[in-house]
Design a protein around this motif. Structure first.
Motif, PDB file in Angstrom:
ATOM      1  N   ASN A 144       5.192   1.377 -12.824  1.00  0.00           N
ATOM      2  CA  ASN A 144       5.314   0.265 -13.771  1.00  0.00           C
ATOM      3  C   ASN A 144       5.814   0.724 -15.135  1.00  0.00           C
ATOM      4  OD1 ASN A 144       4.514  -1.693 -11.925  1.00  0.00           O
ATOM      5  ND2 ASN A 144       2.349  -1.437 -12.415  1.00  0.00           N
ATOM      6  N   SER A 157       2.484  -5.418  -3.833  1.00  0.00           N
ATOM      7  CA  SER A 157       1.994  -6.425  -4.762  1.00  0.00           C
ATOM      8  C   SER A 157       1.770  -5.816  -6.137  1.00  0.00           C
ATOM      9  CB  SER A 157       0.700  -7.030  -4.243  1.00  0.00           C
ATOM     10  OG  SER A 157      -0.364  -6.104  -4.417  1.00  0.00           O
ATOM     11  N   TRP A 158       1.397  -6.677  -7.085  1.00  0.00           N
ATOM     12  CA  TRP A 158       1.157  -6.177  -8.440  1.00  0.00           C
ATOM     13  C   TRP A 158      -0.030  -5.214  -8.463  1.00  0.00           C
ATOM     14  CZ3 TRP A 158      -3.200  -6.818 -11.503  1.00  0.00           C
ATOM     15  CH2 TRP A 158      -4.207  -7.620 -10.957  1.00  0.00           C
ATOM     16  N   SER A 159      -0.954  -5.380  -7.491  1.00  0.00           N
ATOM     17  CA  SER A 159      -2.139  -4.520  -7.425  1.00  0.00           C
ATOM     18  C   SER A 159      -1.953  -3.354  -6.458  1.00  0.00           C
ATOM     19  CB  SER A 159      -3.346  -5.343  -6.987  1.00  0.00           C
ATOM     20  OG  SER A 159      -3.111  -5.920  -5.713  1.00  0.00           O
ATOM     21  N   SER A 165       5.598  -5.583 -13.801  1.00  0.00           N
ATOM     22  CA  SER A 165       4.336  -4.907 -13.490  1.00  0.00           C
ATOM     23  C   SER A 165       3.329  -5.841 -12.835  1.00  0.00           C
ATOM     24  CB  SER A 165       3.751  -4.289 -14.755  1.00  0.00           C
ATOM     25  OG  SER A 165       3.516  -5.295 -15.722  1.00  0.00           O
ATOM     26  N   ARG A 166       3.452  -7.137 -13.072  1.00  0.00           N
ATOM     27  CA  ARG A 166       2.528  -8.094 -12.457  1.00  0.00           C
ATOM     28  C   ARG A 166       3.226  -8.934 -11.386  1.00  0.00           C
ATOM     29  NH1 ARG A 166      -2.423  -8.530 -14.453  1.00  0.00           N
ATOM     30  NH2 ARG A 166      -2.887  -7.533 -16.441  1.00  0.00           N
ATOM     31  N   SER A 167       4.304  -8.396 -10.845  1.00  0.00           N
ATOM     32  CA  SER A 167       5.072  -9.116  -9.821  1.00  0.00           C
ATOM     33  C   SER A 167       5.119  -8.323  -8.534  1.00  0.00           C
ATOM     34  CB  SER A 167       6.500  -9.349 -10.315  1.00  0.00           C
ATOM     35  OG  SER A 167       6.522 -10.138 -11.471  1.00  0.00           O
ATOM     36  N   ASN A 214       9.314   0.544 -14.719  1.00  0.00           N
ATOM     37  CA  ASN A 214       9.803  -0.719 -14.165  1.00  0.00           C
ATOM     38  C   ASN A 214      10.677  -0.459 -12.933  1.00  0.00           C
ATOM     39  OD1 ASN A 214       9.221  -3.422 -14.693  1.00  0.00           O
ATOM     40  ND2 ASN A 214      11.162  -3.793 -15.752  1.00  0.00           N
ATOM     41  N   ARG A 217       5.546   2.084  -6.632  1.00  0.00           N
ATOM     42  CA  ARG A 217       6.101   1.555  -7.870  1.00  0.00           C
ATOM     43  C   ARG A 217       5.620   2.383  -9.043  1.00  0.00           C
ATOM     44  NH1 ARG A 217       4.360  -4.436  -7.841  1.00  0.00           N
ATOM     45  NH2 ARG A 217       5.506  -4.479  -9.795  1.00  0.00           N
ATOM     46  N   TYR A 244       2.510 -12.872  -8.063  1.00  0.00           N
ATOM     47  CA  TYR A 244       1.692 -11.670  -7.941  1.00  0.00           C
ATOM     48  C   TYR A 244       1.720 -11.117  -6.518  1.00  0.00           C
ATOM     49  CZ  TYR A 244      -0.569 -13.071 -12.324  1.00  0.00           C
ATOM     50  OH  TYR A 244      -0.829 -13.416 -13.607  1.00  0.00           O
TER      51      TYR A 244
END
Length: 123
Positions: free
Chosen positions: A73, A52-54, A30-32, A76, A71, A101
Motif C-alpha cells: 500500500n 481485498s483491502w484487508s 489501500s482500502r480497495s 500503491n 500488495r 473493499y
C-alpha cells in the motif's frame, strides 16, 4: 485521472517464474480490492487472483498453489508472483481495481483496468 500500469510480463519456459507488478496512480487503493485477470486469444477474460483491502486473497483453481497475489500500500502497487508456469498460462494479464473493499471474481466487480502485459510460456 486513475491509471493502472502493469509490468513484468515476458517470455519464459515452462516451469519458470515471472513477477507482474501493477502500479496505481491518481487515487489511493489501500482500502480497495485489487485483482488480476487474463485473456488468451479467442477466449473470454478470466479471473486469476484478487486481494481485498484487508489482504484476504482468492485464486482461480487453475493457478492455486502456483500464483501469489500481494500488495504494497505504501507504493500503491499490487503484485502477482507466478511460479511453475505452464503453456496454458499464456495470455495478456490485466490488473484491475475496485472502488469496493471486497473483491469479486467477475470483471464487472472492478472499476479501473490497466492496459495489460503479455505473458508467454513456451513448452
Amino acid at each position: 485521472q486513475v491509471q493502472l500500469v502493469e509490468s513484468g510480463g515476458g517470455l519464459v519456459q515452462a516451469g519458470g517464474s515471472l513477477r507482474l507488478s501493477c502500479a496505481a496512480s491518481g487515487r489511493t487503493f489501500s482500502r480497495s480490492a485489487m485483482g488480476w485477470f487474463r485473456q488468451a486469444p479467442g477466449k473470454e477474460r478470466e479471473f486469476v487472483a484478487a486481494i481485498s483491502w484487508s489482504d484476504s486473497t482468492s485464486y482461480a483453481d487453475s493457478v492455486k498453489g502456483r500464483f501469489t497475489i500481494s500488495r504494497d500500500n505504501a507504493k500503491n502497487t499490487v503484485y502477482l508472483q507466478m511460479n511453475n508456469l505452464k503453456p496454458e498460462d499464456t495470455a495478456v494479464y490485466y490488473c484491475a481495481a475496485s472502488r469496493s473493499y471486497s473483491f469479486g471474481s467477475f470483471p464487472r466487480s472492478y472499476d479501473y483496468w490497466g492496459q495489460g502485459t503479455q505473458v508467454t510460456v513456451s513448452s
